[in-house]
Design an enzyme around this catalytic site. Structure first.
Site, PDB file in Angstrom:
ATOM      1  N   SER A 110      72.112 -17.726 -71.376  1.00 51.10           N
ATOM      2  CA  SER A 110      72.098 -16.934 -70.123  1.00 51.10           C
ATOM      3  C   SER A 110      71.174 -15.554 -70.691  1.00 51.10           C
ATOM      4  O   SER A 110      70.599 -15.044 -69.700  1.00 51.10           O
ATOM      5  CB  SER A 110      73.416 -16.481 -69.844  1.00 51.10           C
ATOM      6  OG  SER A 110      74.096 -17.607 -69.459  1.00 51.10           O
ATOM      7  N   PHE A 148      69.322  -8.058 -64.165  1.00 50.56           N
ATOM      8  CA  PHE A 148      68.900  -8.439 -62.707  1.00 50.56           C
ATOM      9  C   PHE A 148      69.769  -8.166 -61.815  1.00 50.56           C
ATOM     10  O   PHE A 148      70.761  -8.879 -61.753  1.00 50.56           O
ATOM     11  CB  PHE A 148      68.214  -9.881 -62.880  1.00 50.56           C
ATOM     12  CG  PHE A 148      67.936 -10.520 -61.555  1.00 50.56           C
ATOM     13  CD1 PHE A 148      66.764 -10.387 -60.898  1.00 50.56           C
ATOM     14  CD2 PHE A 148      69.087 -11.172 -60.571  1.00 50.56           C
ATOM     15  CE1 PHE A 148      66.127 -11.077 -59.939  1.00 50.56           C
ATOM     16  CE2 PHE A 148      68.460 -11.751 -59.422  1.00 50.56           C
ATOM     17  CZ  PHE A 148      67.061 -11.609 -59.015  1.00 50.56           C
ATOM     18  N   LEU A 150      71.081  -8.506 -58.266  1.00 52.62           N
ATOM     19  CA  LEU A 150      70.958  -8.965 -56.770  1.00 52.62           C
ATOM     20  C   LEU A 150      72.313  -8.862 -56.108  1.00 52.62           C
ATOM     21  O   LEU A 150      72.287  -8.352 -55.159  1.00 52.62           O
ATOM     22  CB  LEU A 150      70.144 -10.202 -56.899  1.00 52.62           C
ATOM     23  CG  LEU A 150      70.079 -10.871 -55.361  1.00 52.62           C
ATOM     24  CD1 LEU A 150      69.032  -9.869 -54.610  1.00 52.62           C
ATOM     25  CD2 LEU A 150      69.375 -12.400 -55.410  1.00 52.62           C
ATOM     26  N   THR A 151      73.332  -9.620 -56.768  1.00 51.95           N
ATOM     27  CA  THR A 151      74.367  -9.832 -56.191  1.00 51.95           C
ATOM     28  C   THR A 151      75.241  -8.647 -56.023  1.00 51.95           C
ATOM     29  O   THR A 151      75.108  -7.587 -57.005  1.00 51.95           O
ATOM     30  CB  THR A 151      75.404 -10.652 -57.037  1.00 51.95           C
ATOM     31  OG1 THR A 151      74.722 -12.196 -57.198  1.00 51.95           O
ATOM     32  CG2 THR A 151      76.798 -10.953 -56.471  1.00 51.95           C
ATOM     33  N   THR A 183      74.683 -10.154 -65.510  1.00 50.22           N
ATOM     34  CA  THR A 183      74.411 -10.727 -66.963  1.00 50.22           C
ATOM     35  C   THR A 183      73.870  -9.545 -67.790  1.00 50.22           C
ATOM     36  O   THR A 183      72.499  -9.177 -67.197  1.00 50.22           O
ATOM     37  CB  THR A 183      73.895 -11.945 -67.083  1.00 50.22           C
ATOM     38  OG1 THR A 183      74.871 -12.942 -66.152  1.00 50.22           O
ATOM     39  CG2 THR A 183      73.899 -12.626 -68.315  1.00 50.22           C
ATOM     40  N   ARG A 262      66.545 -21.186 -62.451  1.00 50.68           N
ATOM     41  CA  ARG A 262      67.235 -22.387 -62.070  1.00 50.68           C
ATOM     42  C   ARG A 262      66.437 -23.358 -62.919  1.00 50.68           C
ATOM     43  O   ARG A 262      67.353 -24.413 -63.116  1.00 50.68           O
ATOM     44  CB  ARG A 262      67.049 -22.427 -60.577  1.00 50.68           C
ATOM     45  CG  ARG A 262      67.986 -21.597 -59.920  1.00 50.68           C
ATOM     46  CD  ARG A 262      67.491 -21.473 -58.505  1.00 50.68           C
ATOM     47  NE  ARG A 262      68.623 -20.689 -57.524  1.00 50.68           N
ATOM     48  CZ  ARG A 262      68.431 -20.423 -56.135  1.00 50.68           C
ATOM     49  NH1 ARG A 262      67.479 -20.980 -55.615  1.00 50.68           N
ATOM     50  NH2 ARG A 262      69.167 -19.600 -55.559  1.00 50.68           N
ATOM     51  N   GLN A 298      88.150 -50.397 -74.435  1.00 52.39           N
ATOM     52  CA  GLN A 298      87.016 -50.536 -73.180  1.00 52.39           C
ATOM     53  C   GLN A 298      87.214 -49.476 -72.391  1.00 52.39           C
ATOM     54  O   GLN A 298      86.027 -48.863 -71.904  1.00 52.39           O
ATOM     55  CB  GLN A 298      87.513 -51.854 -72.377  1.00 52.39           C
ATOM     56  CG  GLN A 298      87.182 -52.969 -73.221  1.00 52.39           C
ATOM     57  CD  GLN A 298      87.361 -54.124 -72.273  1.00 52.39           C
ATOM     58  OE1 GLN A 298      87.875 -54.327 -71.495  1.00 52.39           O
ATOM     59  NE2 GLN A 298      87.353 -55.493 -73.060  1.00 52.39           N
ATOM     60  N   GLU A 382      73.280 -18.366 -59.821  1.00 55.31           N
ATOM     61  CA  GLU A 382      71.919 -19.025 -59.497  1.00 55.31           C
ATOM     62  C   GLU A 382      71.947 -19.984 -58.298  1.00 55.31           C
ATOM     63  O   GLU A 382      71.223 -20.951 -58.336  1.00 55.31           O
ATOM     64  CB  GLU A 382      71.156 -19.813 -60.780  1.00 55.31           C
ATOM     65  CG  GLU A 382      70.988 -19.051 -62.074  1.00 55.31           C
ATOM     66  CD  GLU A 382      70.204 -17.829 -62.105  1.00 55.31           C
ATOM     67  OE1 GLU A 382      69.112 -17.719 -61.319  1.00 55.31           O
ATOM     68  OE2 GLU A 382      70.238 -16.999 -62.930  1.00 55.31           O
TER      69      GLU A 382
HETATM   70  C1  LIG Z   1      79.130 -15.263 -65.246  1.00 59.46           C
HETATM   71  C2  LIG Z   1      78.275 -14.822 -64.006  1.00 59.46           C
HETATM   72  C3  LIG Z   1      77.002 -14.295 -64.246  1.00 59.46           C
HETATM   73  C4  LIG Z   1      76.486 -14.030 -63.406  1.00 59.46           C
HETATM   74  N1  LIG Z   1      75.014 -13.175 -63.460  1.00 59.46           N
HETATM   75  C5  LIG Z   1      74.365 -12.709 -62.326  1.00 59.46           C
HETATM   76  C6  LIG Z   1      72.929 -11.631 -62.642  1.00 59.46           C
HETATM   77  O1  LIG Z   1      72.838 -11.526 -63.702  1.00 59.46           O
HETATM   78  N2  LIG Z   1      72.640 -11.246 -61.439  1.00 59.46           N
HETATM   79  C7  LIG Z   1      73.009 -11.466 -60.352  1.00 59.46           C
HETATM   80  O2  LIG Z   1      72.525 -10.937 -59.429  1.00 59.46           O
HETATM   81  N3  LIG Z   1      74.035 -12.219 -59.925  1.00 59.46           N
HETATM   82  C8  LIG Z   1      74.884 -13.045 -61.189  1.00 59.46           C
HETATM   83  N4  LIG Z   1      76.070 -13.592 -60.779  1.00 59.46           N
HETATM   84  C9  LIG Z   1      76.553 -13.780 -59.524  1.00 59.46           C
HETATM   85  C10 LIG Z   1      76.342 -15.140 -58.840  1.00 59.46           C
HETATM   86  O3  LIG Z   1      74.925 -15.399 -58.674  1.00 59.46           O
HETATM   87  C11 LIG Z   1      76.893 -15.147 -57.698  1.00 59.46           C
HETATM   88  O4  LIG Z   1      78.606 -15.368 -58.119  1.00 59.46           O
HETATM   89  C12 LIG Z   1      76.795 -16.445 -56.692  1.00 59.46           C
HETATM   90  O5  LIG Z   1      75.671 -16.209 -56.180  1.00 59.46           O
HETATM   91  C13 LIG Z   1      77.937 -16.715 -55.618  1.00 59.46           C
HETATM   92  O6  LIG Z   1      78.402 -15.532 -55.070  1.00 59.46           O
HETATM   93  P1  LIG Z   1      79.883 -15.278 -54.742  1.00 59.46           P
HETATM   94  O7  LIG Z   1      80.451 -15.390 -56.117  1.00 59.46           O
HETATM   95  O8  LIG Z   1      79.934 -14.129 -54.274  1.00 59.46           O
HETATM   96  O9  LIG Z   1      80.467 -16.232 -53.877  1.00 59.46           O
HETATM   97  P2  LIG Z   1      80.746 -16.432 -52.500  1.00 59.46           P
HETATM   98  O10 LIG Z   1      78.983 -16.366 -52.084  1.00 59.46           O
HETATM   99  O11 LIG Z   1      81.475 -15.568 -51.822  1.00 59.46           O
HETATM  100  O12 LIG Z   1      80.933 -17.968 -52.308  1.00 59.46           O
HETATM  101  C14 LIG Z   1      82.377 -18.134 -52.324  1.00 59.46           C
HETATM  102  C15 LIG Z   1      82.368 -19.804 -51.883  1.00 59.46           C
HETATM  103  O13 LIG Z   1      81.793 -20.062 -50.652  1.00 59.46           O
HETATM  104  C16 LIG Z   1      80.653 -20.743 -50.328  1.00 59.46           C
HETATM  105  N5  LIG Z   1      79.970 -20.555 -49.429  1.00 59.46           N
HETATM  106  C17 LIG Z   1      79.464 -19.332 -49.334  1.00 59.46           C
HETATM  107  N6  LIG Z   1      78.424 -19.467 -48.305  1.00 59.46           N
HETATM  108  C18 LIG Z   1      78.370 -20.690 -47.611  1.00 59.46           C
HETATM  109  C19 LIG Z   1      77.728 -21.523 -46.834  1.00 59.46           C
HETATM  110  N7  LIG Z   1      76.974 -21.073 -45.885  1.00 59.46           N
HETATM  111  N8  LIG Z   1      78.374 -22.748 -46.568  1.00 59.46           N
HETATM  112  C20 LIG Z   1      79.279 -23.476 -47.431  1.00 59.46           C
HETATM  113  N9  LIG Z   1      79.920 -22.786 -48.412  1.00 59.46           N
HETATM  114  C21 LIG Z   1      79.425 -21.502 -48.698  1.00 59.46           C
HETATM  115  C22 LIG Z   1      80.104 -20.776 -52.017  1.00 59.46           C
HETATM  116  O14 LIG Z   1      79.262 -21.875 -52.176  1.00 59.46           O
HETATM  117  C23 LIG Z   1      81.286 -20.723 -52.913  1.00 59.46           C
HETATM  118  O15 LIG Z   1      81.975 -22.007 -53.017  1.00 59.46           O
HETATM  119  C24 LIG Z   1      76.764 -14.258 -61.846  1.00 59.46           C
HETATM  120  C25 LIG Z   1      77.930 -14.808 -61.636  1.00 59.46           C
HETATM  121  C26 LIG Z   1      78.584 -15.247 -62.804  1.00 59.46           C
HETATM  122  C27 LIG Z   1      80.024 -15.953 -62.814  1.00 59.46           C
END
Ligand SMILES: Cc1cc2nc3c(=O)[nH]c(=O)nc-3n(C[C@H](O)[C@H](O)[C@H](O)COP(=O)(O)OP(=O)(O)OC[C@H]3O[C@@H](n4cnc5c(N)ncnc54)[C@H](O)[C@@H]3O)c2cc1C
Length: 403
Positions: A110, A148, A150-151, A183, A262, A298, A382
């Site tokens: 990562s 980075f 974004l989230t 991260t 990715r 098996q 990602e």
């Molecule tokens: C260890 C770690 C490191 C990370 N590092 C970075 C980083 O360096 N930079 C960065 O910017 N982000 C980072 N992230 C964030 C990561 O990209 C997000 O967690 C991810 O995009 C999902 O967003 P969320 O956790 O808010 O889940 P949500 O978007 O709230 O989603 C929750 C659930 O709902 C589902 N969902 C959402 N929308 C829909 C839809 N339209 N249809 C069906 N299902 C849906 C999702 O698939 C998921 O199962 C990191 C996350 C982790 C855990």
């Protein structure tokens, strides 16, 4: 030919090469000497520098930055970029490096993904010549660590609705907002922050010692413990005009970075899977129950063979996508297919491997549960598996099902 005769095609008994349980389809033969050298160099480094310490780092929730900086010495930071101190390898070599690092631990992979694909790539692709000269050589050398952003707390899968904003104030930009799950956030010297502006989403190069910038590490994670994950807070952070990436406006900016990262994950997932399969295979041959090695039952063999099938298919897929990327014809939907498949199958392999280890499978004495827990993060970041499913669904039906 009898049912147990394993001869195939031209491989006669006399000339028959030995079966390699860890490279069953002999993918090695499809690599160039240079690619094999990259792979061996990283594999050896992981063996010497990651494996002796990883259980402790994972257990204590530590990321050993000084060890990670050694990755710069091997040319792995931004390795698939050209110029500005980067190694300029092909995409397959980058993939192989990701695979070997993740076979050690996803925390190190990562780190490399974020530094190269998410922090250096946007500067390399969308930055001004001055920005490239200023940042990229120091980042390739590991002197400057990037992250980075974004989230956000309220926008993960749907980053286009982000709240973080940047407004003009004279010739300056002023940024406000919060980024989450970042991260390297707490160890970064520079953050690439994506923010909404009057012109659309734009990327900013934010030195982390800027006034108004702070990072808080996220504690109590049970996954990717040997990796720093942080919240970034931007409170009236003021940047000069030269702090914005001039080459892109809109979600194309961050999404193109995610495609790069990715692609590395498509390979990396197979590294975690290989480590789990290897561990389960070794264990199955030495663990004796009912007077026999458990590998002689098996049911255990079926588990191992199922792992072998998915590991072989996933590795072939990674190599195929890598060759397409090197030919300049890889589509982001194809990267989604690879990420969705390989992370999902790696997680299945890890879970199956854990059952073969029985109770030992839940301890850090063996790598399996560490990889299994790490893969839960890899499944989510990602782009979650659901989001990649929707990307593929849209690609084949022409109908979007996101909203
Ligand atoms: C260890 C770690 C490191 C990370 N590092 C970075 C980083 O360096 N930079 C960065 O910017 N982000 C980072 N992230 C964030 C990561 O990209 C997000 O967690 C991810 O995009 C999902 O967003 P969320 O956790 O808010 O889940 P949500 O978007 O709230 O989603 C929750 C659930 O709902 C589902 N969902 C959402 N929308 C829909 C839809 N339209 N249809 C069906 N299902 C849906 C999702 O698939 C998921 O199962 C990191 C996350 C982790 C855990």
């Amino acid at each position: 030919m009898s049912a147990t005769d394993t001869r195939a095609g031209a491989a006669t008994a006399a000339a028959r090469p030995a079966v390699k349980p860890l490279d069953f389809l002999d993918l090695d033969a499809l690599l160039t000497d240079e690619e094999r050298l990259v792979r061996e160099t990283v594999r050896q480094w992981v063996q010497e520098r990651v494996m002796p310490g990883i259980d402790g780092w994972f257990e204590r929730g530590e990321f050993p930055l000084e060890v990670a900086r050694e990755l710069a010495g091997m040319g792995l930071l931004g390795m698939h970029l050209t110029g500005y101190g980067s190694a300029g390898t092909n995409a397959v070599s980058y993939g192989l490096a990701c695979l070997e690092l993740e076979a050690g631990d996803a925390g190190f992979r990562s780190f490399v993904s974020v530094q190269g694909s998410l922090a250096m790539f946007p500067i390399w692709k969308f930055g001004s010549e001055e920005q490239k000269q200023e940042w990229l050589p120091k980042m390739a050398a590991g002197e400057v660590i990037g992250c980075f952003g974004l989230t956000e707390p309220d926008f993960g899968s749907d980053p286009a609705h982000m709240r973080t904003s940047a407004r003009r104030d004279g010739s300056d930009w002023v940024l406000n907002g919060t980024k989450m799950w970042i991260t390297n956030g707490g160890i970064a010297d520079v953050a690439i922050v994506w923010a909404r502006t009057d012109e659309g989403i734009r990327g900013f190069i934010v030195p982390t010692d800027s006034k108004g910038f702070s990072a808080k590490n996220i504690e109590r994670k049970l996954s990717l413990r040997a990796s720093v994950t942080s919240e970034l807070i931007l409170d009236d952070v003021r940047l000069p005009d030269g702090g914005v990436l001039p080459g892109v406006t809109g979600m194309r900016g961050p999404l193109s970075c995610l495609d790069e990262a990715r692609f590395g994950i498509v390979w990396a997932a197979m590294g975690a899977a290989r480590a789990c399969y290897q561990c389960a295979l070794d264990y199955s041959k030495s663990r004796v129950q009912f007077g026999k090695p458990i590998g002689s039952f098996q049911l255990t063999q079926e588990k191992l063979v199922n792992m072998l099938l998915e590991l072989s298919k996933g590795s072939l897929l990674a190599l195929h996508l890598g060759r397409m990327k090197d030919d300049g014809r890889l589509l982001s939907e194809q990267v989604s297919l690879g990420k969705l498949n390989n992370v999902r199958e790696a997680l299945r392999i890890a879970r199956e491997a854990r059952t073969i280890l029985g109770a030992n499978g839940i301890t850090l004495e063996y790598p399996v549960i560490r990889h299994m827990n790490n893969l839960e993060s890899v499944l989510t970041y990602e782009g979650t598996s659901e989001i990649h499913t929707l990307i593929l669904g849209q690609a084949i039906t022409g109908l979007q099902a996101f909203e």
